[in-house]
Design an enzyme around this catalytic site. Structure first.
Site, PDB file in Angstrom:
ATOM      1  N   ASN A  39       0.839  -1.201   0.000  1.00  0.00           N
ATOM      2  CA  ASN A  39       0.000   0.000   0.000  1.00  0.00           C
ATOM      3  C   ASN A  39       0.870   1.246   0.000  1.00  0.00           C
ATOM      4  O   ASN A  39       1.943   1.284   0.600  1.00  0.00           O
ATOM      5  CB  ASN A  39      -1.026  -0.006   1.147  1.00  0.00           C
ATOM      6  CG  ASN A  39      -0.435  -0.221   2.523  1.00  0.00           C
ATOM      7  OD1 ASN A  39       0.622  -0.836   2.679  1.00  0.00           O
ATOM      8  ND2 ASN A  39      -1.109   0.266   3.534  1.00  0.00           N
ATOM      9  N   GLU A  41       0.254   5.147   0.715  1.00  0.00           N
ATOM     10  CA  GLU A  41      -0.684   6.183   1.158  1.00  0.00           C
ATOM     11  C   GLU A  41      -0.209   7.564   0.712  1.00  0.00           C
ATOM     12  O   GLU A  41       0.919   7.724   0.226  1.00  0.00           O
ATOM     13  CB  GLU A  41      -0.846   6.089   2.685  1.00  0.00           C
ATOM     14  CG  GLU A  41      -1.469   4.760   3.082  1.00  0.00           C
ATOM     15  CD  GLU A  41      -1.706   4.613   4.573  1.00  0.00           C
ATOM     16  OE1 GLU A  41      -1.233   5.451   5.353  1.00  0.00           O
ATOM     17  OE2 GLU A  41      -2.381   3.628   4.947  1.00  0.00           O
ATOM     18  N   CYS A  50      -4.025   0.582  -2.534  1.00  0.00           N
ATOM     19  CA  CYS A  50      -3.900  -0.670  -1.777  1.00  0.00           C
ATOM     20  C   CYS A  50      -2.766  -1.540  -2.340  1.00  0.00           C
ATOM     21  O   CYS A  50      -2.369  -1.413  -3.504  1.00  0.00           O
ATOM     22  CB  CYS A  50      -5.203  -1.455  -1.865  1.00  0.00           C
ATOM     23  SG  CYS A  50      -6.526  -0.826  -0.820  1.00  0.00           S
ATOM     24  N   GLU A  52      -2.875  -4.681  -3.115  1.00  0.00           N
ATOM     25  CA  GLU A  52      -3.335  -5.533  -4.219  1.00  0.00           C
ATOM     26  C   GLU A  52      -3.279  -4.765  -5.540  1.00  0.00           C
ATOM     27  O   GLU A  52      -2.915  -5.320  -6.588  1.00  0.00           O
ATOM     28  CB  GLU A  52      -4.776  -6.008  -3.974  1.00  0.00           C
ATOM     29  CG  GLU A  52      -4.941  -6.891  -2.751  1.00  0.00           C
ATOM     30  CD  GLU A  52      -5.238  -6.121  -1.473  1.00  0.00           C
ATOM     31  OE1 GLU A  52      -4.762  -4.977  -1.327  1.00  0.00           O
ATOM     32  OE2 GLU A  52      -5.934  -6.679  -0.615  1.00  0.00           O
ATOM     33  N   CYS A  83     -10.030  -5.464   0.605  1.00  0.00           N
ATOM     34  CA  CYS A  83     -11.176  -4.551   0.672  1.00  0.00           C
ATOM     35  C   CYS A  83     -12.089  -4.797  -0.536  1.00  0.00           C
ATOM     36  O   CYS A  83     -11.703  -5.479  -1.493  1.00  0.00           O
ATOM     37  CB  CYS A  83     -10.698  -3.101   0.713  1.00  0.00           C
ATOM     38  SG  CYS A  83     -10.127  -2.460  -0.873  1.00  0.00           S
ATOM     39  N   CYS A  86     -10.655  -3.912  -3.913  1.00  0.00           N
ATOM     40  CA  CYS A  86      -9.604  -4.831  -4.376  1.00  0.00           C
ATOM     41  C   CYS A  86     -10.175  -6.176  -4.798  1.00  0.00           C
ATOM     42  O   CYS A  86      -9.602  -6.838  -5.667  1.00  0.00           O
ATOM     43  CB  CYS A  86      -8.528  -4.989  -3.308  1.00  0.00           C
ATOM     44  SG  CYS A  86      -7.470  -3.519  -3.253  1.00  0.00           S
TER      45      CYS A  86
HETATM   46  N1  THU Z   1      -5.261  -1.781   2.513  1.00  0.00           N
HETATM   47  C1  THU Z   1      -4.678  -2.538   1.538  1.00  0.00           C
HETATM   48  O1  THU Z   1      -3.560  -2.237   1.085  1.00  0.00           O
HETATM   49  N2  THU Z   1      -5.353  -3.627   1.094  1.00  0.00           N
HETATM   50  C2  THU Z   1      -6.561  -4.027   1.560  1.00  0.00           C
HETATM   51  O2  THU Z   1      -7.179  -4.903   0.998  1.00  0.00           O
HETATM   52  C3  THU Z   1      -7.084  -3.420   2.796  1.00  0.00           C
HETATM   53  C4  THU Z   1      -6.573  -2.041   3.063  1.00  0.00           C
HETATM   54  C5  THU Z   1      -4.544  -0.581   2.984  1.00  0.00           C
HETATM   55  C6  THU Z   1      -5.137   0.716   2.517  1.00  0.00           C
HETATM   56  C7  THU Z   1      -4.625   1.674   3.564  1.00  0.00           C
HETATM   57  O3  THU Z   1      -3.340   2.128   3.159  1.00  0.00           O
HETATM   58  C8  THU Z   1      -4.480   0.821   4.809  1.00  0.00           C
HETATM   59  O4  THU Z   1      -4.545  -0.530   4.390  1.00  0.00           O
HETATM   60  C9  THU Z   1      -5.560   1.073   5.859  1.00  0.00           C
HETATM   61  O5  THU Z   1      -6.815   0.969   5.298  1.00  0.00           O
END
Ligand code: THU
Length: 130
Positions: A39, A41, A50, A52, A83, A86
């Site tokens: 991920n 941010e 994310c 994925e 999520c 994803c």
């Molecule tokens: N996140 C992912 O990278 N993949 C997921 O399937 C769930 C959430 C990340 C997004 C964000 O940077 C952090 O987790 C908190 O939500």
């Protein structure tokens, strides 16, 4: 390399200063090659992406479009679940039978198929004219 190990390794590169929640994802594509993503941010929160999504982008950039298996890992109390967005991203390149391994850093894991994660998935076939 083991798929989960690849996800665990790339997770260390995650850029997650806002949530503090680092996620790693790895995809085994049809060729057998592994593509990894973490991920990333952003100070403008909605612009983050994310793990994925990163792994999928790496796979497509390398010229592959079929997912054979996927893994996602985080330092969570129970195996981290992709999520909703994803799940749809994975479904673009993964059939209903593809297995997704969800894991914690301390060694717990569970596996589900894409059909279990995203039942009644919307796909290209829905856009065919009747
Ligand atoms: N996140 C992912 O990278 N993949 C997921 O399937 C769930 C959430 C990340 C997004 C964000 O940077 C952090 O987790 C908190 O939500």
């Amino acid at each position: 390399m083991d798929l989960l190990e690849a996800a665990k390794r790339v997770r260390e590169n995650a850029h997650a200063p806002y949530s503090g929640f680092k996620v790693g994802a790895a995809i085994r594509a049809a060729s057998g090659r592994i593509y990894a993503g973490c991920n990333v941010e952003n100070a403008s929160y909605p612009e983050g992406s994310c793990a994925e999504a990163g792994a999928i982008a790496a796979m497509v950039a390398a010229g592959e479009t079929r997912i054979a298996e996927a893994a996602v890992i985080a330092d969570s109390p129970r195996p981290v679940s992709p999520c909703g967005g994803c799940r749809q991203r994975l479904a673009e390149f993964a059939g209903a039978e593809v297995r997704v391994i969800m894991a914690t850093l301390d060694g717990r894991s569970r596996t589900a198929t894409m059909a279990e994660l995203l039942p009644h998935a919307f796909g290209q076939d829905h856009m065919e004219q009747g």
